[in-house]
Design an enzyme around this catalytic site. Structure first.
Site, short mmCIF file in Angstrom:
data_model
loop_
_atom_site.label_atom_id
_atom_site.label_comp_id
_atom_site.label_asym_id
_atom_site.label_seq_id
_atom_site.Cartn_x
_atom_site.Cartn_y
_atom_site.Cartn_z
N ALA A 65 -26.47 -27.25 0.31
CA ALA A 65 -27.76 -26.55 0.28
C ALA A 65 -28.78 -27.24 1.17
CB ALA A 65 -28.27 -26.45 -1.16
N ARG A 108 -10.92 -14.02 8.25
CA ARG A 108 -11.99 -14.81 7.63
C ARG A 108 -12.65 -15.80 8.60
NH1 ARG A 108 -8.35 -16.79 2.76
NH2 ARG A 108 -6.92 -16.89 4.54
N CYS A 143 -15.70 -13.04 0.56
CA CYS A 143 -15.01 -11.87 1.11
C CYS A 143 -14.26 -11.12 0.00
CB CYS A 143 -14.10 -12.27 2.27
SG CYS A 143 -13.04 -13.71 1.98
N TYR A 168 0.85 -1.19 0.00
CA TYR A 168 0.00 0.00 0.00
C TYR A 168 0.88 1.24 0.00
CZ TYR A 168 -4.05 -2.99 0.82
OH TYR A 168 -5.04 -3.93 0.68
N CYS A 204 -19.48 -13.45 3.44
CA CYS A 204 -18.81 -14.73 3.70
C CYS A 204 -19.56 -15.84 2.99
CB CYS A 204 -18.76 -15.01 5.20
SG CYS A 204 -18.04 -16.62 5.61
#
Length: 664
Positions: A413, A340, A370, A180, A382
């Site tokens: 699912a 996370r 994320c 950065y 998430c």
């Protein structure tokens, strides 16, 4: 009590934390409002992690500069954009966090410079210390003037002062880390200046020094200032990062300079170093996918810990409590940062303290919910926890009457639907044709680097057991069975089936799932047809076992249709394929397999590849036949997961949560 050393107090400067856990800073995309404050989602999100027992909450990146690297609003919070509003929304959040005995630090950024993610950049030209190439765009960055540097430094003082008024216990500076803007000044590869901000290491760190001095002068010496710090850059060249174990010449910051940098930064006044390695040119280090080993930063944090006398924070796949406890015990770090893992389960710390390790929902390091969504949609979520950063709008809906619901299929699912229904008070009953829960998590979790897929399947088993959900294995549900059950609602989550086609000698042609589960032996030499995520991960796994593997892909590049994959995952996997000796043939069409020879047409020429087997990884087809038989006869009928549309784990879980949370 097990892991007791993780629940002992520790100090950062004048602030005492109740335990050794911190929420690692992650981009707060979607958590800010248009005036630069925290919106309700942000307040709820951070409060939920404090409620879950985390000792230190570190927000994602926020800004204080409004003049040089201006941001599209709302993007991230900004402590000087509208100070009164920022203080008011911050105070509401910090008061709630403090109610749980947690402390909270504001992460403040000097800017992104050459690594600004294009989807979040707006129309503003990128800046940097010098005229250097942008990480993503085909542009040369504009060098910052000294006046602009001074302006940014002053904004840090203003912003930190507002943060202190808003109830924050300290700040973390972003960052001499990951490439950065402050890191670009610190690294000679990026900083080619000849003024007092370039040249010697001390000059390159001048910007970071002025930041901490400005904040301490405005907020007092007892106001903690932490620095996000990367010990080593892992840069081979512009936009080229090194892989684990690769021998290369470091073009960025090497360990020797990194340790000297750490000593200087502490000397300048930083109260702790939040340590990792990497840059955006090698960003599978700072954002480690499942292909990186767990605890990958531990040896680097230990080096820093031995060089400085302030606390060291260590993140990077530290979700295994045995590993975390060892790291603190061995003096590798003082504080364990979970990013996370706290997206996946905000109650991680409290569950661990209560000895409920099996109750913790695992992060699978897919980075689709994320980083993938931050890149593509400017929001953090998430994949395995649909409520992350949406706590209020996805709160469990109350029910008026408990209803009997049939769930067909025990994949992600089906399991999520049954779990949510049971949590809300309904009476789900799950039917699975196989002998275990998990669906495609089982073959998908076969490679050692995908172990957390299996952990997620096990988590669902534990959840459904604890919720006393009846699960019927070895049960193939047909239309008559559904109709005879007299259920109030029916959910079909029957999953998908691998696409297969004949190549000639089909007795040695296997779907990838059969090889991954060990049902079929692919031999020593194999060809994987399909260069998507499944094909590439299967090829990598086999190559790591010493197999001779070739990928044949119809499109012009690997993983062309998967997404939104986090670039860290995709880029690392793309480089691991040749690094482990996997050969790749793209823009090729397979024409047949006979006599141990695979034939493929590539650019009009026939290619012959000798192989013991052929593995098909060409996608899946929806298994929706039962739904089609029932769609006009069952009043309340839902189709979920791959049975509705072949996708990924995230959408299987998210769609199941959405439907199961709104069945009345």
């Amino acid at each position: 009590m097990k892991y007791k050393n993780l629940f002992t107090p520790v100090k950062i400067g004048s602030v005492t934390l109740k335990n050794r856990f911190a929420l690692a800073p992650m981009g707060p995309l979607g958590l800010a409002d248009a005036e630069g404050g925290f919106n309700q989602r942000g307040i709820d999100y951070y409060t939920e992690r404090a409620k879950g027992g985390t000792g230190l909450i570190i927000t994602g990146v926020t800004f204080s500069d409004c003049e040089v690297e201006t941001q599209s609003m709302p993007n991230c919070p900004n402590s000087t954009y509208n100070p009164v509003h920022f203080i008011r929304t911050s105070k509401e959040m910090t008061e709630r966090v403090h109610a749980y005995g947690s402390k909270i630090f504001l992460m403040m950024s000097a800017g992104f410079g050459r690594v600004t993610i294009p989807t979040n950049l707006g129309e503003f030209p990128p800046v940097a210390p010098s005229a250097i190439p942008h990480r993503w765009l085909d542009k040369i960055c504009r060098p910052l003037t000294k006046e602009e540097i001074h302006s940014i430094v002053k904004s840090f003082g203003d912003g930190a002062y507002h943060a202190k008024r808003g109830g924050f216990d300290g700040v973390e500076i972003h960052a001499v880390h990951e490439g950065y803007l402050l890191d670009q000044f610190a690294i000679s590869m990026f900083n080619q200046r000849t003024d007092e901000y370039g040249g010697s290491l001390e000059n390159r760190l001048r910007f970071a020094r002025e930041v901490v001095e400005e904040i301490k002068s405005r907020c007092g010496q007892d106001f903690p200032v932490v620095l996000r710090f990367s010990l080593k850059s892992m840069i081979k060249d512009w936009r080229e990062g090194a892989l684990p174990g690769e021998i290369f010449e470091e073009k960025g910051r090497d360990i020797e300079e990194g340790l000297e940098t750490a000593k200087l930064l502490v000397q300048y006044g930083y109260d702790a170093l939040d340590t990792d390695v990497g840059t955006y040119d090698a960003w599978w280090w700072n954002h480690p996918p499942m292909y990186q080993k767990k605890g990958l930063f531990r040896p680097y944090c230990k080096m820093v810990k031995e060089a400085v006398d302030v606390p060291v924070l260590c993140a990077g796949r530290m979700d295994n409590p045995e590993m975390a406890s060892e790291a603190v015990e061995a003096g590798e770090c003082d504080i364990v940062s979970l990013g996370r893992p706290l997206l996946a389960d905000p109650d991680y710390v409290n569950k661990l303290r209560a000895g409920k390790w099996e109750q913790i929902r695992p992060c699978i390091s897919c980075q689709e919910g994320c980083m993938g969504r931050v890149q593509e949609f400017s929001m953090i979520n998430c994949a395995v926890n649909p409520q992350a950063a949406r706590e209020r709008v996805t709160a469990y809906e109350p029910i008026l009457k408990s209803r009997r619901v049939m769930v067909v299929g025990g994949g992600a699912a089906g399991c999520e639907a049954a779990r949510v229904l049971a949590v809300r008070g309904h009476k789900p009953e799950l039917f699975e044709k196989g002998d275990r829960l998990g669906g495609n998590l089982i073959p998908g979790g076969a490679p050692d680097f995908k172990e957390d897929d299996l952990a997620l399947a096990h988590w669902y088993e534990v959840q459904l057991q604890n919720l006393k959900v009846p699960v019927h294995f070895h049960t193939c549900v047909d239309r008559d069975m559904v109709m005879a059950g007299n259920y109030d609602a029916v959910i079909i989550a029957a999953g998908s089936r691998p696409k297969v086609f004949s190549l000639g000698d089909d007795e040695r042609v296997y779907p990838a799932a059969q090889v991954l589960t060990g049902e079929k032996d692919c031999g020593d030499t194999t060809v994987v047809i399909g260069g998507g995520l499944v094909g590439c991960e299967t090829a990598l796994w086999l190559a790591e076992q010493g197999k001779n593997v070739t990928i044949v892909e119809a499109l012009d590049r690997l993983m062309a249709v998967n997404g939104p994959l986090c670039h860290a995952n995709k880029d690392m996997l793309e480089r691991l394929i040749p690094y482990h000796g996997v050969k790749t043939i793209t823009s090729a069409r397979v024409t047949g397999y006979r006599g141990g020879i695979l034939h493929a047409s590539c650019g009009g020429e026939d290619r012959e590849i000798a192989c013991d087997s052929v593995i098909l990884a060409v996608g899946y087809e929806e298994e929706d036949s039962l739904y089609r038989q029932l769609e006009f006869d069952v009043p309340e009928l839902y189709l979920l997961g791959d049975a509705r549309k072949v996708s990924n784990i995230m959408y299987a879980i998210w769609d199941a949560f959405e439907v199961a949370n709104h069945i009345g």
